[in-house]
Design a protein around this motif. Structure first.
Motif, PDB file in Angstrom:
ATOM      1  N   ARG A  44      82.118  73.533  -8.842  1.00 35.82           N
ATOM      2  CA  ARG A  44      80.872  73.200  -8.155  1.00 35.82           C
ATOM      3  C   ARG A  44      80.406  74.312  -7.209  1.00 35.82           C
ATOM      4  NH1 ARG A  44      78.919  68.258  -8.414  1.00 35.82           N
ATOM      5  NH2 ARG A  44      77.973  68.359  -6.332  1.00 35.82           N
ATOM      6  N   LYS A  45      81.209  75.383  -7.113  1.00 37.22           N
ATOM      7  CA  LYS A  45      80.869  76.536  -6.271  1.00 37.22           C
ATOM      8  C   LYS A  45      80.620  76.091  -4.814  1.00 37.22           C
ATOM      9  CE  LYS A  45      78.842  79.125 -10.111  1.00 37.22           C
ATOM     10  NZ  LYS A  45      77.655  79.834 -10.628  1.00 37.22           N
ATOM     11  N   ILE A  46      81.575  75.343  -4.309  1.00 35.38           N
ATOM     12  CA  ILE A  46      81.526  74.857  -2.921  1.00 35.38           C
ATOM     13  C   ILE A  46      82.597  75.592  -2.127  1.00 35.38           C
ATOM     14  CG2 ILE A  46      81.825  72.849  -1.417  1.00 35.38           C
ATOM     15  CD1 ILE A  46      80.848  71.109  -3.731  1.00 35.38           C
ATOM     16  N   LYS A  47      82.244  76.055  -0.938  1.00 32.52           N
ATOM     17  CA  LYS A  47      83.167  76.801  -0.089  1.00 32.52           C
ATOM     18  C   LYS A  47      84.107  75.833   0.620  1.00 32.52           C
ATOM     19  CE  LYS A  47      83.266  80.106   3.738  1.00 32.52           C
ATOM     20  NZ  LYS A  47      82.449  80.844   4.741  1.00 32.52           N
ATOM     21  N   ASP A  70      76.789  75.591  -4.769  1.00 34.10           N
ATOM     22  CA  ASP A  70      76.404  76.911  -4.251  1.00 34.10           C
ATOM     23  C   ASP A  70      76.252  76.936  -2.730  1.00 34.10           C
ATOM     24  OD1 ASP A  70      76.326  77.902  -6.861  1.00 34.10           O
ATOM     25  OD2 ASP A  70      74.246  77.247  -7.112  1.00 34.10           O
ATOM     26  N   THR A  71      75.665  75.889  -2.125  1.00 33.56           N
ATOM     27  CA  THR A  71      75.456  75.920  -0.668  1.00 33.56           C
ATOM     28  C   THR A  71      76.418  74.994   0.089  1.00 33.56           C
ATOM     29  OG1 THR A  71      73.783  74.167  -0.831  1.00 33.56           O
ATOM     30  CG2 THR A  71      73.016  76.447  -0.958  1.00 33.56           C
ATOM     31  N   GLY A  72      77.203  74.235  -0.635  1.00 34.62           N
ATOM     32  CA  GLY A  72      78.098  73.284   0.015  1.00 34.62           C
ATOM     33  C   GLY A  72      79.242  73.957   0.762  1.00 34.62           C
ATOM     34  N   GLU A  73      79.586  73.444   1.931  1.00 42.10           N
ATOM     35  CA  GLU A  73      80.699  73.968   2.730  1.00 42.10           C
ATOM     36  C   GLU A  73      81.552  72.795   3.244  1.00 42.10           C
ATOM     37  OE1 GLU A  73      79.409  76.430   5.877  1.00 42.10           O
ATOM     38  OE2 GLU A  73      78.376  77.885   4.581  1.00 42.10           O
ATOM     39  N   VAL A  74      82.844  72.896   3.045  1.00 42.23           N
ATOM     40  CA  VAL A  74      83.782  71.850   3.464  1.00 42.23           C
ATOM     41  C   VAL A  74      84.912  72.500   4.248  1.00 42.23           C
ATOM     42  CG1 VAL A  74      85.376  70.039   2.724  1.00 42.23           C
ATOM     43  CG2 VAL A  74      83.233  70.393   1.478  1.00 42.23           C
ATOM     44  N   THR A  75      85.315  71.839   5.346  1.00 39.40           N
ATOM     45  CA  THR A  75      86.414  72.340   6.169  1.00 39.40           C
ATOM     46  C   THR A  75      87.449  71.237   6.333  1.00 39.40           C
ATOM     47  OG1 THR A  75      84.909  73.771   7.405  1.00 39.40           O
ATOM     48  CG2 THR A  75      87.061  73.318   8.387  1.00 39.40           C
ATOM     49  N   ILE A  76      88.690  71.581   6.044  1.00 39.05           N
ATOM     50  CA  ILE A  76      89.798  70.646   6.266  1.00 39.05           C
ATOM     51  C   ILE A  76      90.713  71.243   7.320  1.00 39.05           C
ATOM     52  CG2 ILE A  76      91.123  71.614   4.326  1.00 39.05           C
ATOM     53  CD1 ILE A  76      92.391  68.842   3.975  1.00 39.05           C
ATOM     54  N   GLY A  77      91.138  70.411   8.279  1.00 33.16           N
ATOM     55  CA  GLY A  77      91.956  70.942   9.357  1.00 33.16           C
ATOM     56  C   GLY A  77      92.797  69.890  10.042  1.00 33.16           C
ATOM     57  N   ILE A  78      93.515  70.358  11.083  1.00 36.87           N
ATOM     58  CA  ILE A  78      94.447  69.504  11.827  1.00 36.87           C
ATOM     59  C   ILE A  78      94.217  69.726  13.317  1.00 36.87           C
ATOM     60  CG2 ILE A  78      96.858  68.970  12.315  1.00 36.87           C
ATOM     61  CD1 ILE A  78      97.571  70.076   9.562  1.00 36.87           C
ATOM     62  N   ASN A  79      94.147  68.645  14.079  1.00 35.03           N
ATOM     63  CA  ASN A  79      94.155  68.699  15.542  1.00 35.03           C
ATOM     64  C   ASN A  79      95.455  68.067  16.035  1.00 35.03           C
ATOM     65  OD1 ASN A  79      91.621  69.896  15.876  1.00 35.03           O
ATOM     66  ND2 ASN A  79      90.583  67.913  15.708  1.00 35.03           N
ATOM     67  N   VAL A  80      96.195  68.828  16.856  1.00 31.50           N
ATOM     68  CA  VAL A  80      97.476  68.322  17.376  1.00 31.50           C
ATOM     69  C   VAL A  80      97.254  67.776  18.774  1.00 31.50           C
ATOM     70  CG1 VAL A  80      99.850  68.886  17.946  1.00 31.50           C
ATOM     71  CG2 VAL A  80      98.734  70.001  16.004  1.00 31.50           C
ATOM     72  N   LYS A  81      97.633  66.504  18.981  1.00 35.80           N
ATOM     73  CA  LYS A  81      97.510  65.844  20.268  1.00 35.80           C
ATOM     74  C   LYS A  81      98.887  65.410  20.749  1.00 35.80           C
ATOM     75  CE  LYS A  81      92.798  64.387  19.193  1.00 35.80           C
ATOM     76  NZ  LYS A  81      91.806  63.281  19.144  1.00 35.80           N
ATOM     77  N   PRO A  82      99.014  65.033  22.042  1.00 40.25           N
ATOM     78  CA  PRO A  82     100.353  64.706  22.581  1.00 40.25           C
ATOM     79  C   PRO A  82     101.134  63.687  21.753  1.00 40.25           C
ATOM     80  CG  PRO A  82      98.753  64.821  24.348  1.00 40.25           C
ATOM     81  CD  PRO A  82      97.982  64.957  23.077  1.00 40.25           C
ATOM     82  N   GLU A  83     100.462  62.639  21.288  1.00 39.17           N
ATOM     83  CA  GLU A  83     101.179  61.601  20.556  1.00 39.17           C
ATOM     84  C   GLU A  83     100.683  61.431  19.128  1.00 39.17           C
ATOM     85  OE1 GLU A  83     100.849  58.015  22.770  1.00 39.17           O
ATOM     86  OE2 GLU A  83     102.016  58.753  24.473  1.00 39.17           O
ATOM     87  N   LEU A  84      99.634  62.172  18.744  1.00 35.18           N
ATOM     88  CA  LEU A  84      99.021  61.981  17.436  1.00 35.18           C
ATOM     89  C   LEU A  84      98.772  63.314  16.746  1.00 35.18           C
ATOM     90  CD1 LEU A  84      96.268  59.380  18.428  1.00 35.18           C
ATOM     91  CD2 LEU A  84      98.432  58.855  17.281  1.00 35.18           C
ATOM     92  N   VAL A  85      98.690  63.248  15.425  1.00 31.58           N
ATOM     93  CA  VAL A  85      98.199  64.366  14.621  1.00 31.58           C
ATOM     94  C   VAL A  85      96.931  63.870  13.929  1.00 31.58           C
ATOM     95  CG1 VAL A  85      98.637  65.886  12.669  1.00 31.58           C
ATOM     96  CG2 VAL A  85     100.486  65.336  14.251  1.00 31.58           C
ATOM     97  N   GLU A  86      95.839  64.588  14.126  1.00 34.41           N
ATOM     98  CA  GLU A  86      94.555  64.189  13.558  1.00 34.41           C
ATOM     99  C   GLU A  86      94.180  65.114  12.410  1.00 34.41           C
ATOM    100  OE1 GLU A  86      90.529  62.886  15.648  1.00 34.41           O
ATOM    101  OE2 GLU A  86      90.677  65.082  15.501  1.00 34.41           O
ATOM    102  N   PHE A  87      93.926  64.521  11.242  1.00 34.52           N
ATOM    103  CA  PHE A  87      93.436  65.261  10.081  1.00 34.52           C
ATOM    104  C   PHE A  87      91.932  65.026   9.973  1.00 34.52           C
ATOM    105  CE2 PHE A  87      97.860  64.380   9.316  1.00 34.52           C
ATOM    106  CZ  PHE A  87      98.361  65.498   8.685  1.00 34.52           C
ATOM    107  N   TYR A  88      91.194  66.069   9.559  1.00 34.73           N
ATOM    108  CA  TYR A  88      89.754  65.891   9.415  1.00 34.73           C
ATOM    109  C   TYR A  88      89.243  66.693   8.225  1.00 34.73           C
ATOM    110  CZ  TYR A  88      89.516  70.423  11.831  1.00 34.73           C
ATOM    111  OH  TYR A  88      89.680  71.737  12.183  1.00 34.73           O
ATOM    112  N   VAL A  89      88.171  66.165   7.615  1.00 37.55           N
ATOM    113  CA  VAL A  89      87.472  66.858   6.532  1.00 37.55           C
ATOM    114  C   VAL A  89      85.981  66.808   6.870  1.00 37.55           C
ATOM    115  CG1 VAL A  89      86.884  66.869   4.088  1.00 37.55           C
ATOM    116  CG2 VAL A  89      89.209  66.284   4.795  1.00 37.55           C
TER     117      VAL A  89
END
Length: 446
Positions: free
Chosen positions: A318-321, A358-377
């Motif tokens: 799909r040519k998505i970044k 062609d113009t789509g952009e997706v970011t996957i990442g992790i936020n580390v918190k004191p008691e939690l791990v947060e995943f996001y897309v």
């Protein structure tokens, strides 16, 4: 003289009883008791019943002890001339040489000293005078009426009037008598409280039954919708597979390119059918508690990397970044690797479906918190409105493509993801605005 003859006339006793008397004794004839004859049955019964009742009243009164409340009431009603004089003197207002302290002490026996003192002081302020300026409860102060009102709230209006009447009448009442009255009143009030509690309990039970019935009705409706939707979702790919298979079977001279195209459609519909069946089975297993969970310690960044590798080909087509944002320090979490990976892949697949090629952009990442791990897309897709945001994690809820107006997917992916995350004691949610993209997020305990 009336009851037994009625039995005799009803056939429960022989009729001869009326003529010969009870046990054959002539003096015990029901209509001529002890030889008293010539009266009609009603007059005869009254003649013997009235003296018998009076005799019982006198005997029981003499041999039994009157209760304190009865004694107080007797003083109020028996001493009729004294009561009449007092009534003529005070008309509608209590009067007499009763000290304010006496009134306060009487009230204090039932509601406590502090409460009695506050009650009298508050009433005095309301009436515009100071208690310290008076010693006697003079009629114009209306303190006696106030004391009666306060007592009525504790022991009832009748008992309160008897106590105040006794105090102003010059009589005395012992603490034992007061406690006896209070005990009797408390029993009645306790019984009333029990009835009130039972009523509230019944109302609560009735409310719970109504809520349970509403919930059962909703579940029954959801079951019907679920069966209907699953049937429809299964029928659609099966219909396509059958239709194209029949074309291939009945048209042996079909063009090779068109044949290949039909076979590709059959393969895709078969894959879609397999995914749907797997999703339904996963949903049923999780909801019924029959899912096998393999909890192990794994690094969060490895989960993200594996999810990205799984959808790499889809994003290339799909040519998505696709970018990743992973913290430098590794964070280990205890989860079922395959299930959390399923959640991440589902979120990445959803973003790829709705982002423009062609113009789509997706970011996957992790936020580390004191008691939690947060995943996001995060994606730059069309976003989701408030109405769909509230329903996005429901079974078979599908967001339509803005261009074609057709839904994408089976509508079970996010519902399963929600069950998986909640099983891990986490939380999953969506942040999105129309035209500003979407951000799917979930947290897991560290």
């Amino acid at each position: 003289t009336l009851l037994l003859p009625a039995f005799s006339q009803s056939g429960w006793l022989p009729l001869s009883f009326i003529e010969t008397g009870l046990f054959g004794i002539g003096m015990l004839k029901p209509y001529a008791l002890f030889g008293l004859d010539g009266l009609d049955p009603i007059t005869h019964a009254v003649f013997w019943s009235l003296p018998a009742n009076i005799l019982l009243l006198v005997v029981v009164s003499l041999v039994s002890q009157a209760e304190p409340l009865e004694q107080l009431q007797a003083r109020a009603f028996v001493d009729i001339y004294e009561q009449s004089n007092m009534t003529a003197q005070r008309t509608d207002i209590w009067s007499g040489n009763v000290m304010i302290t006496e009134l306060e002490e009487l009230v204090a026996r039932f509601i406590g000293k502090k409460a009695a003192r506050m009650s009298f002081e508050s009433f005095a302020r309301y009436r515009g005078f100071e208690l310290a300026d008076y010693k006697v409860a003079e009629p114009h102060l209306h303190l006696a009426s106030h004391a009666e009102s306060v007592l009525a709230g504790a022991i009832g209006a009748s008992s309160a009037r008897v106590l105040i009447s006794n105090l102003f009448g010059g009589g005395s009442i012992s603490i034992d008598d007061v406690m006896e009255i209070l005990s009797e009143t408390s029993q009645v009030m306790e019984y009333s409280h029990k009835l009130e509690k039972q009523t509230k309990k019944l109302q609560a039970t009735s409310r719970e039954l109504r809520e349970a019935n509403i919930r059962l009705t909703e579940l029954d409706q959801l079951k019907d919708e679920f069966v209907s939707t699953v049937s429809h979702e299964l029928r659609t790919p099966l219909t396509s597979i059958r239709a194209f298979s029949e074309i291939l079977l009945n048209t042996p001279d079909l063009d090779q390119e068109e044949r290949a195209n039909f076979l590709q459609i059959i393969v895709k519909e078969s894959e879609r059918l397999t995914r749907l069946i797997n999703d339904v089975l996963d949903m049923a297993k999780v909801e019924s508690g029959r899912m096998d969970w393999n909890i192990e310690s794994i690094q969060a960044d490895i989960l993200v990397t594996d999810a990205v590798n799984s959808v790499y080909q889809l994003y290339q087509q799909r040519k998505i970044k696709l970018d990743t944002q992973i913290p430098a320090a590794s964070i280990s979490i205890n989860v079922d690797r395959d299930r959390i990976l399923q959640v991440l892949i589902n979120m990445l697949s959803n973003s790829a479906k709705f982002c423009e090629p062609d113009t789509g952009e997706v970011t996957i990442g992790i936020n580390v918190k004191p008691e939690l791990v947060e995943f996001y897309v995060n994606d730059n897709g069309p976003g989701i409105d408030e109405e769909n945001k509230a329903l996005i994690f429901e079974k078979f809820h599908q967001v339509s493509d803005l261009q074609s107006g057709k839904p994408k997917g089976s509508g079970l992916g996010l519902a399963i993801s929600k069950l998986i995350v909640e099983h891990h004691s986490g939380r999953i949610w969506l942040e999105s605005e129309p035209g500003k993209g979407s951000s799917f997020r979930f947290t897991l305990p560290r």
